[in-house]
Design an enzyme around this catalytic site. Sequence first.
Site, PDB file in Angstrom:
ATOM      1  N   LYS A   1     -19.256  31.183   0.413  1.00  9.45           N
ATOM      2  CA  LYS A   1     -17.805  31.029   0.242  1.00  9.45           C
ATOM      3  C   LYS A   1     -17.167  31.008   1.611  1.00  9.45           C
ATOM      4  O   LYS A   1     -17.384  31.907   2.427  1.00  9.45           O
ATOM      5  CB  LYS A   1     -17.242  32.202  -0.571  1.00  9.45           C
TER       6      LYS A   1
ATOM      7  N   GLN B   1     -17.400  35.172   8.325  1.00 15.44           N
ATOM      8  CA  GLN B   1     -17.076  35.090   6.902  1.00 15.44           C
ATOM      9  C   GLN B   1     -18.011  35.957   6.072  1.00 15.44           C
ATOM     10  O   GLN B   1     -17.600  36.546   5.065  1.00 15.44           O
ATOM     11  CB  GLN B   1     -17.170  33.633   6.439  1.00 15.44           C
TER      12      GLN B   1
ATOM     13  N   LYS C   1     -16.635  39.465   6.383  1.00 12.60           N
ATOM     14  CA  LYS C   1     -15.304  39.486   5.778  1.00 12.60           C
ATOM     15  C   LYS C   1     -15.411  39.506   4.258  1.00 12.60           C
ATOM     16  O   LYS C   1     -14.748  40.306   3.583  1.00 12.60           O
ATOM     17  CB  LYS C   1     -14.521  38.255   6.230  1.00 12.60           C
TER      18      LYS C   1
ATOM     19  N   LYS D   1     -19.264  28.328   5.960  1.00 11.58           N
ATOM     20  CA  LYS D   1     -18.138  27.649   6.599  1.00 11.58           C
ATOM     21  C   LYS D   1     -18.537  26.201   6.841  1.00 11.58           C
ATOM     22  O   LYS D   1     -19.724  25.871   6.935  1.00 11.58           O
ATOM     23  CB  LYS D   1     -17.789  28.320   7.931  1.00 11.58           C
TER      24      LYS D   1
ATOM     25  N   GLY E   1      -9.939  25.691   1.951  1.00  8.88           N
ATOM     26  CA  GLY E   1      -9.306  25.070   3.099  1.00  8.88           C
ATOM     27  C   GLY E   1      -9.364  25.951   4.337  1.00  8.88           C
ATOM     28  O   GLY E   1      -9.733  27.116   4.277  1.00  8.88           O
ATOM     29  N   ASP E   2      -9.006  25.377   5.463  1.00  9.45           N
ATOM     30  CA  ASP E   2      -8.891  26.079   6.741  1.00  9.45           C
ATOM     31  C   ASP E   2      -7.973  25.212   7.589  1.00  9.45           C
ATOM     32  O   ASP E   2      -7.201  24.409   7.041  1.00  9.45           O
ATOM     33  CB  ASP E   2     -10.284  26.273   7.370  1.00  9.45           C
TER      34      ASP E   2
ATOM     35  N   THR F   1      -3.491  34.642   2.770  1.00 11.23           N
ATOM     36  CA  THR F   1      -3.987  35.094   4.068  1.00 11.23           C
ATOM     37  C   THR F   1      -2.879  35.762   4.873  1.00 11.23           C
ATOM     38  O   THR F   1      -3.062  36.857   5.428  1.00 11.23           O
ATOM     39  CB  THR F   1      -4.601  33.926   4.859  1.00 11.23           C
TER      40      THR F   1
ATOM     41  N   ASN G   1      -0.202  27.331   7.750  1.00 13.90           N
ATOM     42  CA  ASN G   1      -0.127  28.084   6.500  1.00 13.90           C
ATOM     43  C   ASN G   1      -0.164  29.595   6.730  1.00 13.90           C
ATOM     44  O   ASN G   1       0.657  30.346   6.192  1.00 13.90           O
ATOM     45  CB  ASN G   1      -1.280  27.662   5.592  1.00 13.90           C
TER      46      ASN G   1
ATOM     47  N   SER H   1      -9.153  33.549  -3.127  1.00 13.90           N
ATOM     48  CA  SER H   1     -10.029  32.459  -3.564  1.00 13.90           C
ATOM     49  C   SER H   1     -11.013  32.957  -4.622  1.00 13.90           C
ATOM     50  O   SER H   1     -11.302  32.259  -5.603  1.00 13.90           O
ATOM     51  CB  SER H   1     -10.807  31.886  -2.371  1.00 13.90           C
TER      52      SER H   1
END
Length: 448
Positions: free
Chosen positions: A92, A113, A116, A128, A167-168, A212, A243, A380
Amino acid sequence: MQIDEKLEPILAQVLSRNAGEAEFHQAVREVLESLGRVIAKHPDWAEDALIERICEPERQIIFRVPWVDDSGQVQINRGFRVQFNSALGPYKGGLRFHPSVNLGIIKFLGFEQTFKNGLTGMPIGGGKGGSDFNPRGRSDGEVMRFCQSFMTELHRHLGEYTDVPAGDIGVGGREIGYMFGQYKRLTNRYEAGVLTGKGLVYGGSRARREATGYGAVYFVERMLGSRGQDLAGRRAVVSGSGNVAIYTIEKLQQLGALVVACSDSNGYVVDEAGIDLELVKEVKEVRRARISEYAELKGAGAEYVEGGSIWDVPCEIAMPSATQNELTGKDAKTLVGNGVVVVGEGANMPSTPEAVRIFQEAGVLFAPGKAANAGGVATSALEMQQNASRDSWSFDQTEARLAHIMRGIHDLCAETAEEYGAPGDYVLGANIAGFVRVAEAMRAFGVI
């Protein structure tokens, strides 16, 4: 902080095996600096190459992305997906479309990630991906054709039980929509749980867009609360205007802080009366323009500074929310000199190691990105829950879950730092807490 001598050979191996990948080296070094205390407490965890396996991605995918621009010219970009660790669940992590993207950056992001996602307590592993494609200045048709070509290759590696991108930087609702449409077309399945950050009409989650930024503020609020303080009336600076930054500003303002500056890659704006968030949204989300237009439209009271450092603006709350290594040691000294009280990382690894050291030595509350910005991936995972149950939650219900998760992450980091003899060190607490959750699952699976 020094690396335990037992872990030095692991770092040396990472540096040798991943030559030239500076961001990945930095991320691994930061985690390894925290793990000496873990190995002292659990010496058997140094066996079976457990840490070496955590530092090595399970799978690295690199592919060509050909597409045709509006003038009929064929363009070639490079696509990436690093499936770093699936011990806790399907891979993820987001997709980043930006010219700076390369394998080392994607690996650093996937490594971060992994821990996290472990901190969230949700059943998700770390991954990622992205491309060196730059969506800025491209038409909707060009972005669509690129996304369709990108997903034509990537789709074979995805699935709601395998790998779930989001997204990123450079990947918002438009890009997610094009990619989901192509995935649906190629697979002949309406597998809503394969991508997150979707539009509400086709399986998205309320509060995902805000998550976020909101989550980072909830973390900072909890940190201040641990000292009997709050956000109300405090002067804040938020870097970026994408964002994460926009919804960091929104939540700070809702909780009573005065946000006076934000930025983009060209410069920053200062508005002493407080940033007009609706104007920022108009400039960045509707016009897709540069932040300089904010000052032009706002007029009196708003100043645009081209180049320079947004961290020259005095503040009590600093929220770096743009990109990696944006806040340097020099910036940290400036912030400390101007009386900063708390720093909350909305972006991934936005503070250099020197900056982190300066903040910690000065007694500034410091929230590392892998903990503070975990709200996005946590929400997410909540979107995946809703997709799996064919359900849709209200905004308030989702935000309440987000706030609960972020406060839980804060408390876990604080308690872990206390347990390992470093009270108040959220960097150490986050690194160890995330590592322990991943390591325990990997040890249960045997050597795989």
